[in-house]
Design a protein around this motif. Sequence first.
Motif, short mmCIF file in Angstrom:
data_model
loop_
_atom_site.label_atom_id
_atom_site.label_comp_id
_atom_site.label_asym_id
_atom_site.label_seq_id
_atom_site.Cartn_x
_atom_site.Cartn_y
_atom_site.Cartn_z
N MET A 151 0.83 -1.20 0.00
CA MET A 151 0.00 0.00 0.00
C MET A 151 0.87 1.25 0.00
O MET A 151 0.56 2.24 -0.68
CB MET A 151 -0.91 -0.02 1.24
N THR A 152 1.97 1.20 0.74
CA THR A 152 2.87 2.34 0.79
C THR A 152 3.50 2.60 -0.57
O THR A 152 3.58 3.75 -1.03
CB THR A 152 3.97 2.10 1.84
N LYS A 153 3.95 1.53 -1.24
CA LYS A 153 4.55 1.67 -2.56
C LYS A 153 3.55 2.24 -3.56
O LYS A 153 3.90 3.09 -4.39
CB LYS A 153 5.07 0.32 -3.06
N THR A 154 2.30 1.79 -3.48
CA THR A 154 1.26 2.29 -4.38
C THR A 154 1.04 3.78 -4.18
O THR A 154 0.94 4.55 -5.14
CB THR A 154 -0.05 1.53 -4.15
N THR A 155 0.97 4.18 -2.92
CA THR A 155 0.77 5.59 -2.61
C THR A 155 1.94 6.44 -3.10
O THR A 155 1.74 7.51 -3.71
CB THR A 155 0.60 5.78 -1.10
N LEU A 156 3.16 5.97 -2.85
CA LEU A 156 4.35 6.71 -3.29
C LEU A 156 4.40 6.81 -4.82
O LEU A 156 4.81 7.83 -5.37
CB LEU A 156 5.62 6.04 -2.77
N GLN A 157 3.97 5.73 -5.50
CA GLN A 157 3.95 5.75 -6.96
C GLN A 157 2.96 6.77 -7.47
O GLN A 157 3.22 7.51 -8.42
CB GLN A 157 3.59 4.36 -7.50
N GLN A 158 1.79 6.85 -6.82
CA GLN A 158 0.78 7.84 -7.20
C GLN A 158 1.29 9.26 -7.00
O GLN A 158 1.07 10.14 -7.84
CB GLN A 158 -0.50 7.62 -6.40
N ILE A 159 1.99 9.47 -5.89
CA ILE A 159 2.55 10.80 -5.62
C ILE A 159 3.59 11.16 -6.67
O ILE A 159 3.63 12.28 -7.18
CB ILE A 159 3.17 10.83 -4.21
N ASP A 160 4.43 10.17 -7.01
CA ASP A 160 5.47 10.42 -8.01
C ASP A 160 4.86 10.71 -9.38
O ASP A 160 5.30 11.61 -10.10
CB ASP A 160 6.40 9.21 -8.09
N ASP A 161 3.83 9.93 -9.76
CA ASP A 161 3.18 10.12 -11.06
C ASP A 161 2.49 11.47 -11.18
O ASP A 161 2.32 12.00 -12.27
CB ASP A 161 2.17 8.99 -11.32
N SER A 162 2.07 12.00 -10.04
CA SER A 162 1.38 13.29 -10.08
C SER A 162 2.34 14.45 -10.24
O SER A 162 1.94 15.57 -10.54
CB SER A 162 0.56 13.49 -8.80
N GLY A 163 3.65 14.18 -10.05
CA GLY A 163 4.65 15.23 -10.12
C GLY A 163 4.63 16.14 -8.90
O GLY A 163 5.01 17.31 -8.97
N ARG B 22 2.94 14.47 -15.01
CA ARG B 22 1.88 15.36 -14.51
C ARG B 22 0.67 15.27 -15.43
O ARG B 22 0.17 16.25 -15.96
CB ARG B 22 2.39 16.80 -14.43
N ARG B 23 0.17 14.06 -15.61
CA ARG B 23 -0.93 13.82 -16.56
C ARG B 23 -2.21 14.54 -16.16
O ARG B 23 -3.08 14.76 -16.99
CB ARG B 23 -1.20 12.31 -16.67
N TRP B 24 -2.31 14.88 -14.88
CA TRP B 24 -3.49 15.60 -14.44
C TRP B 24 -3.63 16.94 -15.16
O TRP B 24 -4.72 17.53 -15.19
CB TRP B 24 -3.44 15.84 -12.93
N GLN B 25 -2.55 17.42 -15.77
CA GLN B 25 -2.63 18.70 -16.49
C GLN B 25 -3.53 18.60 -17.73
O GLN B 25 -3.90 19.63 -18.30
CB GLN B 25 -1.23 19.18 -16.89
N ALA B 26 -3.87 17.37 -18.12
CA ALA B 26 -4.83 17.20 -19.21
C ALA B 26 -6.16 17.85 -18.84
O ALA B 26 -6.86 18.42 -19.69
CB ALA B 26 -5.03 15.72 -19.51
N LEU B 27 -6.51 17.79 -17.56
CA LEU B 27 -7.73 18.44 -17.09
C LEU B 27 -7.62 19.96 -17.24
O LEU B 27 -8.60 20.64 -17.58
CB LEU B 27 -7.99 18.08 -15.62
N GLU B 28 -6.43 20.46 -17.00
CA GLU B 28 -6.20 21.89 -17.15
C GLU B 28 -6.36 22.32 -18.61
O GLU B 28 -6.97 23.37 -18.90
CB GLU B 28 -4.79 22.25 -16.64
N VAL B 29 -5.84 21.49 -19.54
CA VAL B 29 -5.97 21.79 -20.97
C VAL B 29 -7.44 21.80 -21.38
O VAL B 29 -7.91 22.71 -22.08
CB VAL B 29 -5.19 20.75 -21.81
N LEU B 30 -8.16 20.78 -20.93
CA LEU B 30 -9.58 20.69 -21.26
C LEU B 30 -10.36 21.86 -20.67
O LEU B 30 -11.27 22.41 -21.31
CB LEU B 30 -10.15 19.36 -20.75
N ALA B 31 -10.01 22.24 -19.44
CA ALA B 31 -10.69 23.37 -18.79
C ALA B 31 -10.43 24.66 -19.54
O ALA B 31 -11.36 25.47 -19.76
CB ALA B 31 -10.23 23.48 -17.34
N ASP B 32 -9.18 24.86 -19.97
CA ASP B 32 -8.84 26.08 -20.72
C ASP B 32 -9.61 26.13 -22.04
O ASP B 32 -10.13 27.18 -22.43
CB ASP B 32 -7.34 26.12 -20.97
N CYS B 33 -9.67 24.98 -22.71
CA CYS B 33 -10.38 24.93 -24.00
C CYS B 33 -11.87 25.22 -23.81
O CYS B 33 -12.48 25.96 -24.57
CB CYS B 33 -10.20 23.56 -24.65
#
Length: 309
Positions: A237-249, A293-304
């Motif tokens: 569970m710890t590794k999964t959480t750390l991976q999510q944090i890393d993937d988020s940038g 930082r794939r979450w920035q896709a939401l930012e692109v969609l929001a801007d559009c």
Amino acid sequence: MAESKNGEHGQKIAYEKIAEMGSGLVIAKVSADSIREQDINARIMKNEMQRQLTDNIKKRGQLESLPFCALTHDGERVEIISGHHRIRSGKDAGLKDFFVILDVSGLNRSNIVAKQIAHNAISGFDDQSMLKELAKLMDDVDDMIESYAGKEILEVPDSEIDKLLSPTLTFDWKNIVFAFLPHQIEDVNALVEAIQKFAPDYVGVADVEAYKPFMEALAKYQEFANVKNVGAAIHAMTKTTLQQIDDSGYNDTEEWVQLTSIFGGSAIPKEKAERIKEAVEKMVEDGLVPKKRRWQALEVLADCYMAGE
């Protein structure tokens, strides 16, 4: 035959006389609550030896030698003279009563201390060569452990006796204490004080309301990942959480907000997720958003959307 004396604060300290030995000595049955240890006892015992003694008593269900106790001259207390560790382990093993040799002649404090010192001092010593000969007669591992003779007496290779008497771990480990408590400062202080003797590497405290959800999450994750060991599940569970944090940038130079606070949840139907994933992957390939930082896709969609595109 049961006899009793008036004890401290008016309570009764009772003992059952089993046999008369003469000279002011009797064999008696005394309740565990009625026996008091001396405030100072010169005879010490290692913790692991004390634990072994407790295990031996649990197996037998009774002491195998009688402690020597005294009914004080005022009749208020039954005090241990010899047998502190036996009685302590007996209590830890769950014994409610003890058979003891009880001096009822009315010893004063000086008499008790003199006998305590004498019993500790006049105990003789073991002939090491004879002990080794006796040890050879034991052919059962449980008997070896119960004897607590030690590897120098049992003449078993160090690697083998260490496994029998003191199992060890061959990897590094850390001692972590994590407790769930009501948010009250006195509880936290009491916890820290209680666990100081264990010298943990980390101490964590959480709201008691989080305990049940945490245990449910841990159980579900064990089932989900087919992990039986609790430590391994927490590690995963710890590794999964750390991976999510890393993937988020993530970095600590910005203030971050959980997406659940925006969308009200963290899961969507599978078919919708596949379509969104495909769009995000294309944005990454086109260089519109970074891979970490794939979450920035939401930012692109929001801007559009806000721009009316």
